[in-house]
Motif scaffolding. Structure first.
Motif, mmCIF file in Angstrom:
data_model
loop_
_atom_site.group_PDB
_atom_site.id
_atom_site.type_symbol
_atom_site.label_atom_id
_atom_site.label_comp_id
_atom_site.label_asym_id
_atom_site.label_seq_id
_atom_site.Cartn_x
_atom_site.Cartn_y
_atom_site.Cartn_z
ATOM 1 N N TRP A 1 0.743 -1.224 -0.139
ATOM 2 C CA TRP A 1 0.027 0.128 0.051
ATOM 3 C C TRP A 1 0.771 1.310 -0.021
ATOM 4 C CZ3 TRP A 1 1.308 -2.362 4.367
ATOM 5 C CH2 TRP A 1 1.767 -1.686 5.618
ATOM 6 N N THR A 2 0.197 2.238 -0.504
ATOM 7 C CA THR A 2 1.020 3.717 -0.466
ATOM 8 C C THR A 2 0.388 4.545 0.607
ATOM 9 O OG1 THR A 2 -0.438 4.721 -2.086
ATOM 10 C CG2 THR A 2 1.596 3.466 -2.863
ATOM 11 N N GLU A 3 1.316 5.423 1.095
ATOM 12 C CA GLU A 3 0.683 6.434 2.061
ATOM 13 C C GLU A 3 1.139 7.652 1.745
ATOM 14 O OE1 GLU A 3 0.344 5.995 6.427
ATOM 15 O OE2 GLU A 3 1.154 3.935 6.037
ATOM 16 N N ILE A 4 0.320 8.911 1.798
ATOM 17 C CA ILE A 4 0.532 10.249 1.449
ATOM 18 C C ILE A 4 0.578 10.997 2.608
ATOM 19 C CG2 ILE A 4 -0.014 10.084 -1.011
ATOM 20 C CD1 ILE A 4 -2.671 11.400 -0.230
ATOM 21 N N GLY A 5 0.874 12.065 2.644
ATOM 22 C CA GLY A 5 0.785 13.096 3.947
ATOM 23 C C GLY A 5 2.267 13.255 4.354
ATOM 24 N N PRO A 6 2.305 13.568 5.665
ATOM 25 C CA PRO A 6 3.600 14.065 6.331
ATOM 26 C C PRO A 6 4.726 12.829 6.100
ATOM 27 C CG PRO A 6 1.587 14.537 7.714
ATOM 28 C CD PRO A 6 1.230 13.733 6.854
ATOM 29 N N PHE A 7 4.307 11.814 6.176
ATOM 30 C CA PHE A 7 5.489 10.646 6.067
ATOM 31 C C PHE A 7 4.764 9.798 4.858
ATOM 32 C CE2 PHE A 7 4.829 11.759 10.392
ATOM 33 C CZ PHE A 7 6.324 12.394 10.814
ATOM 34 N N PRO A 8 5.016 10.028 3.639
ATOM 35 C CA PRO A 8 4.763 9.303 2.537
ATOM 36 C C PRO A 8 5.768 8.074 2.669
ATOM 37 C CG PRO A 8 5.918 11.234 1.713
ATOM 38 C CD PRO A 8 5.694 11.451 3.267
ATOM 39 N N GLY A 9 5.217 7.028 1.884
ATOM 40 C CA GLY A 9 6.023 5.979 1.777
ATOM 41 C C GLY A 9 5.205 4.473 1.115
#
Length: 428
Positions: free
Chosen positions: A58-66
């Motif tokens: 999965w991907t995450e965006i925001g202050p700590f993307p990864g």
């Protein structure tokens, strides 16, 4: 969201307005129950499944993307890409090359890496596009972008754009993208066969598969059945279930007990309400047994049919053949020309016509050998030349030939094709 090819369960990312309350979950579409797999996420966005490896990404965006990775039951959570990444909007898996691809909406690049996050590479870029979703199909890659009113196709071997479609302003802002291809489905063998005999969920893992339950429900000591899970009765009349936990949503193989035969070829499925989809009592029945006398009578009956059929077939062949033979013979008879007989009125010494036709015998009606020895086409043609107008039978002054008086004698004869009105030749 995406669907697991092994089980048909729906995996999704859920975004909450509360801090660290977003999560990744799964829904059992038949039982309509839900389980939270990975809680306490910031801003999850894209998700991709690798069932044969037992992992999801999965991907995450925001202050700590990864980009994160975990087992498909939600365990062994980790982040494999966390630096030099800004807005990973889209995510896809190349199952053949064992790599993951993602779009970065801020950098407007498509990158890839191994499934552990190593060996990162930039495939292509599209400045100002604001890249969003991405899918992989064979050696081709497709992506959408907010500032592009088209779906863009990329050749993954070269990273170059391939002709695909023109701008379509009416499409507006394109977000998500998916592709449906029947040439390949990545599945987990442990869970694809009857939900792994689990009552509710079967989650692929690197070691095979593991059973799980919906939120707030635990597994029984057998590690397959959830507490309170609807079950169908396994005490069935006339049949035995084969390696099957009769839990709701599962399909079971079965076999009829000795002495019984299958009456309905179907699948026995336990419905969400804990009832079998068909009445099990109607699936097997007593086998019909024929006695020797009955079998003998059936054999004699069908043997008679075979003999009758064979005789009819033979008759249908012989009748046309006999008719053809009869027609052939009749045609031969009707085509045979009339036969004439003659005798010489003078000796062969003074009659060259008689000498020729009688092979030197003076009297053709009395002394000549059998007629069959002389009846040839060549002799006939020579004779016709000899009796041509001016010296032949058509000349009324020709004294050399006269009709035989005795027709019972085996006289010499020739087929007559002309001059049949001659008084010197008479038809037999």
């Amino acid at each position: 969201m995406t669907v697991g090819a092994s089980t048909g369960h729906l995996y999704f990312t859920a975004l909450s307005t509360l801090s660290n309350s977003s999560y990744i979950g799964v829904i059992h579409r038949t039982l309509r129950v839900h389980r939270t797999l990975i809680p306490n996420l910031q801003t999850p966005r894209a998700i991709a499944l690798y069932p044969s490896k037992g992992v999801l990404f999965w991907t995450e965006i925001g202050p700590f993307p990864g980009i994160g990775r975990a087992h498909m039951d939600g365990t062994s959570r980790e982040y494999i890409v966390s630096r030099d990444i800004l807005v990973p909007n889209g995510l896809a898996i190349d199952y053949e090359a064992n790599r993951i691809y993602w779009t970065d909406g801020e950098k407007n690049q498509i990158e890839s890496s191994d499934i552990d996050g190593g060996n990162r590479q930039v495939l292509t870029s599209d400045p100002g596009a604001l890249m969003m979703d991405i899918v992989v199909n064979g050696q081709l890659l497709f992506y959408t972008a907010w500032n592009r009113q088209i779906v863009t196709k990329i050749d993954m071997t070269t990273g170059l754009k391939a002709p695909f479609m023109a701008d379509n302003p009416e499409l507006g802002r394109l977000d998500s993208l998916d592709i449906f291809a029947n040439d390949f489905l990545d599945v987990n063998k442990a869970c694809s066969n009857g939900e792994g005999q689990c009552s509710t969920f079967c989650f692929p893992t690197p070691d095979g598969g593991i059973c799980g339950c919906q939120d707030s429900v635990s597994l029984l000591p057998n590690n397959k059945t959830c507490v309170g899970a609807p079950r169908c009765t396994s005490d069935l009349t006339g049949l035995d279930l084969l390696d099957c936990e009769p839990s709701a949503g599962l399909s079971c193989r079965f076999q009829c007990q000795p002495g019984l035969t299958l009456t309905l070829n179907t699948t026995l499925t336990c419905t969400p309400g804990g009832q079998w989809n068909v009445n099990p009592d109607t699936l097997c029945a007593a086998a019909t047994v024929f006695t020797n006398d009955v079998q003998s009578g059936i054999f004699e009956k069908y043997s008679l049919y075979i003999y009758i059929g064979g005789g009819c077939a033979l008759l249908m062949v012989l009748v046309p053949v006999s008719l053809l033979l009869r027609r052939f013979v009749c045609r031969r008879k009707t085509k045979e020309p009339p036969r004439l007989h003659y005798e010489s009125s003078v000796t062969s010494e003074s009659n060259p016509y008689s000498a020729f036709m009688n092979r030197g015998y003076e009297n053709s009606c009395m002394d000549r050998p059998k007629s069959g020895e002389y009846n040839t086409i060549a002799e006939m043609m020579m004779y016709e030349d000899m009796k041509a107008p001016g010296g032949g039978t058509t000349d009324p002054q020709n004294p050399y030939l006269k009709p035989c008086d005795n027709r019972d004698i085996d006289t010499y004869f020739i087929p007559c094709t002309e001059h049949t009105e001659s008084p010197y030749l008479k038809a037999i």
